[in-house]
Design a protein around this motif. Sequence first.
Motif, PDB file in Angstrom:
ATOM      1  N   ARG A 449       0.826  -1.208   0.000  1.00  0.00           N
ATOM      2  CA  ARG A 449       0.000   0.000   0.000  1.00  0.00           C
ATOM      3  C   ARG A 449       0.861   1.259   0.000  1.00  0.00           C
ATOM      4  N   VAL A 473      -7.790   4.378 -10.989  1.00  0.00           N
ATOM      5  CA  VAL A 473      -9.057   3.659 -10.800  1.00  0.00           C
ATOM      6  C   VAL A 473      -9.409   2.875 -12.054  1.00  0.00           C
ATOM      7  N   GLY A 477      -8.922  -0.408 -10.399  1.00  0.00           N
ATOM      8  CA  GLY A 477     -10.185  -0.546  -9.694  1.00  0.00           C
ATOM      9  C   GLY A 477     -10.233   0.332  -8.455  1.00  0.00           C
ATOM     10  N   LYS A 478     -11.443   0.746  -8.083  1.00  0.00           N
ATOM     11  CA  LYS A 478     -11.596   1.681  -6.972  1.00  0.00           C
ATOM     12  C   LYS A 478     -11.148   1.072  -5.649  1.00  0.00           C
ATOM     13  N   GLU A 479     -11.490  -0.184  -5.400  1.00  0.00           N
ATOM     14  CA  GLU A 479     -11.144  -0.811  -4.123  1.00  0.00           C
ATOM     15  C   GLU A 479      -9.640  -0.893  -3.915  1.00  0.00           C
ATOM     16  N   ALA A 480      -8.904  -1.149  -5.009  1.00  0.00           N
ATOM     17  CA  ALA A 480      -7.439  -1.249  -4.887  1.00  0.00           C
ATOM     18  C   ALA A 480      -6.812   0.108  -4.616  1.00  0.00           C
ATOM     19  N   VAL A 482      -8.218   2.925  -3.158  1.00  0.00           N
ATOM     20  CA  VAL A 482      -8.535   3.545  -1.870  1.00  0.00           C
ATOM     21  C   VAL A 482      -7.741   2.916  -0.728  1.00  0.00           C
ATOM     22  N   ARG A 483      -7.136   1.762  -0.956  1.00  0.00           N
ATOM     23  CA  ARG A 483      -6.321   1.141   0.092  1.00  0.00           C
ATOM     24  C   ARG A 483      -5.086   1.976   0.409  1.00  0.00           C
ATOM     25  N   LEU A 518     -13.772   8.634  -3.244  1.00  0.00           N
ATOM     26  CA  LEU A 518     -14.047   7.255  -3.671  1.00  0.00           C
ATOM     27  C   LEU A 518     -14.642   6.414  -2.555  1.00  0.00           C
ATOM     28  N   ARG A 519     -14.588   6.924  -1.305  1.00  0.00           N
ATOM     29  CA  ARG A 519     -15.073   6.135  -0.174  1.00  0.00           C
ATOM     30  C   ARG A 519     -16.476   6.566   0.213  1.00  0.00           C
ATOM     31  N   GLU A 523     -17.865   6.422   6.117  1.00  0.00           N
ATOM     32  CA  GLU A 523     -16.616   5.814   6.568  1.00  0.00           C
ATOM     33  C   GLU A 523     -15.569   6.889   6.846  1.00  0.00           C
TER      34      GLU A 523
END
Length: 837
Positions: A449, A473, A477-480, A482-483, A518-519, A523
């Motif tokens: 990360r 993104v 991808g978005k999930e990857a 935002v980490r 993006l989150r 959260e």
Amino acid sequence: MPSPDEPREGGEPDADHGVRVEPTEPVTAVTVVEPVDADQPAQPDEPVDPAAAVEVIEPPIPDRVRRPADAIRLAVVTLFLVLGFVLADLAVGTRGAVEQDLAEATGGLPRILLTLLAWLSGLGAVLLPIAVGADLLVRRRPLQLVQALGAAVVGGILVIICVALVTTGHGGFLTDVLSRPTSTGQSPPLDIVVVSMIALLTVADIAGRKWISPIATTVVAATVLTTFLSGLVTLTALICSLLLGWLVGLAFRVGFGAVSTRPPGVDVARVLLDTGVPLERLRLVDANAAGDRRYAGTTESGSVDVHVIDRDTFGLASGRRLLRAVRLRSGFSRPPAVTLRAELEHRTLMGLLLADAGVHAPRPVAVSEVGPFAAVIAYVEPQGVTLAELDDLDDEQLAQVWRLVQTLHRRRIAHRGLSRRAVLIDAEGRVGLRTLGAGDLAADDITLRIDLAQLLTSVAIVVGPQRAVSSAVNALGKEAVVRAVPVLQSVALTPDTRSALKERKGLLGELRDELMTLRPSTEEVAPVELRRVTLRSVVTLIGGVVAGYLVLTQLAQVDLGEVIRTAQWEWVIVLVVFAAATFAGASIALAGAVQIHLRFIRTYMTQLAVAFSGLVAPAAVGNIALNTRYLQTSGLPPAVAGASVGVAQVAQFCSYFVLLVVAGVLAGTGPAVSFSPSPVLVAGILAVVIVAIGLLAVPKVRGVITDRVMPQVRSAVPQVLAIFQHPKKLAQLLGGALLLDVSFVASLVCATRAFGSDAPIPAVAVVYFAGAIIGSAVPTPGGLGGIEAAMSAGLIAIGVPGGTAVSAVLLYRLATYWLPIPFGWFSLNRLQKIGAI
């Protein structure tokens, strides 16, 4: 006219070979060995040196160098010597017992073995310096021999001075720590033979000598053992003698330098030729950030980048890496290699793995030792331009940059240095790596990360935050993506990136804001703490030591058995009830600060979890963070949740202030004391107001308030003000706050009554409020130490006997602070499991 093989001046790449030459110092000497004439073949009895055909260009290698590793060793030995003195002083009784046990254990050795050790020690002390001196003369190092003898003399003089101080009664601390009384006076505080011998061997640098090194080790061990068994000096004195001799020797090596073990370029060329690299020319370029010596090599087919790792410079990189490993957590800094071979193998494996993954990166083509103290690794370097040399990137190039990091992370390879100068684009448009970095294999999640955060920042500097995030993104991808948010911190970036950010102020904040979109809005992203050592941890450690001292001092005044026997248990039970009521008050106040309905059990468990979090964070910080998170998971937006917790805090402060004034008046302190502030307080308030007004006059400060603070306030204030329109919620808010403070006061009153004290309740209340104020200022978990000391002193001041005061405060803290902690741990885990936090 320069030859086609010679790189151009100014660091420009060679047209044919692409060798980048960036010398950091002028070349003061040139070693050129002409190739052997083909018409005059060498004689059979004169073998031809293959390195004679290589043109080697480098400045003269200095005869003596100051090794960074020696400076690190000197600092460590000094620290150990000081710690040894401190521990020996603290454990005088234990020290004597240990010496007696060791003497009994070693005294049972066979007499013949002890006799051999004695002879070896005596002869070795005489013959070993002669052997070391002969070895240095054979190796033509007379200056080193003089320095070794000088170190031995200095060590002996220090011992003589120390002995003189002890025998004349002026040794003070040294007498208590290093010597013991004997029938003739005091035992010697140090052993002159051990100190002088270790100093001489350290400066002589016998490490790696095949026959002297094991012999010297045996002689020193025999000398230490026989001296200890003779009882002439203490075990502490022997250990300090070893450390002092080493310290003197290292000080000489750092001060005067050590004989250089760097191999010349001719030796490097010879080794490369032996490994199959058809080298024609070798030119020293510079010493890079890793502490290596870097050469530009030229072959028939192109150029090679040659790195020489030697003992003189190896400690430089290891020392920096060690400091980073101590200061930062493992995800950001790889621990230093212990040996030169380990570093060499790691770099080679890193290069081979990148090549196997299809990454365009430096590829090792030759790895070998160069003598006993150095090693060489040669790479075929990729050619191209780095991101630092580009003003923009097209969409395809951006996509390739993210595919590069995706390939690395799929193989669990971390680079640890993805700055703009580390990523390059070649003439064919391929994206690769300019350097191998201080990489990691089988990297953990936090390290990967951090790699992504570094690359996001590097790309954002070139193309802007919005385009960097959108392209990442699209590719990952978005999930990857935002980490990377929790580790997007300045400390996680490379020095080159931090330097670039100074010219682009605010870019890191813009990048973080772009990623935050993006989150989900409910959260909250808490940053990962990358530092091992922070100002807060240092202050907490110091405060904890002081607090521990205060608590232990108080405990020394109390007979715990007597406390248990004399305590009135009916008051103890009432005390526990009021301690539980404090959490009920905090729960009711928090429920009254929001418009939504909160489950009482979950809210109560959250307040217990706050008590557990107080072990690792200041009480106010843990309170705000956990309660805000709980309100967010209950359905409130982050801004409203934070504002609601703030309202609950304000209500508790108002309750605290009102009760303090009431208790002060009832206790006889009088309203004049509360409402007649001192001139210093008035001046301090005026100073704060003036500074605040001055800051508001700064345009940037006003801009931050207008752009970031005011929008959140505008969105939160209407919903928070709605609470005051509901009498039930307002009653919950204020009633819960009053219940919280009243329960704390009642707990302290019950603790004093449990030991027979009848101190007035208003006076005890004033003591509680004073202790709470001090506890919030002490930088320890839960105000540990400060609260106990302040409350004990306060109870004594209002007439409670000293023993009773300390016992009452300890019982109060046991019920209100220590007892809830295990329940808080259970509550925190349970709330996390059900997703309430």
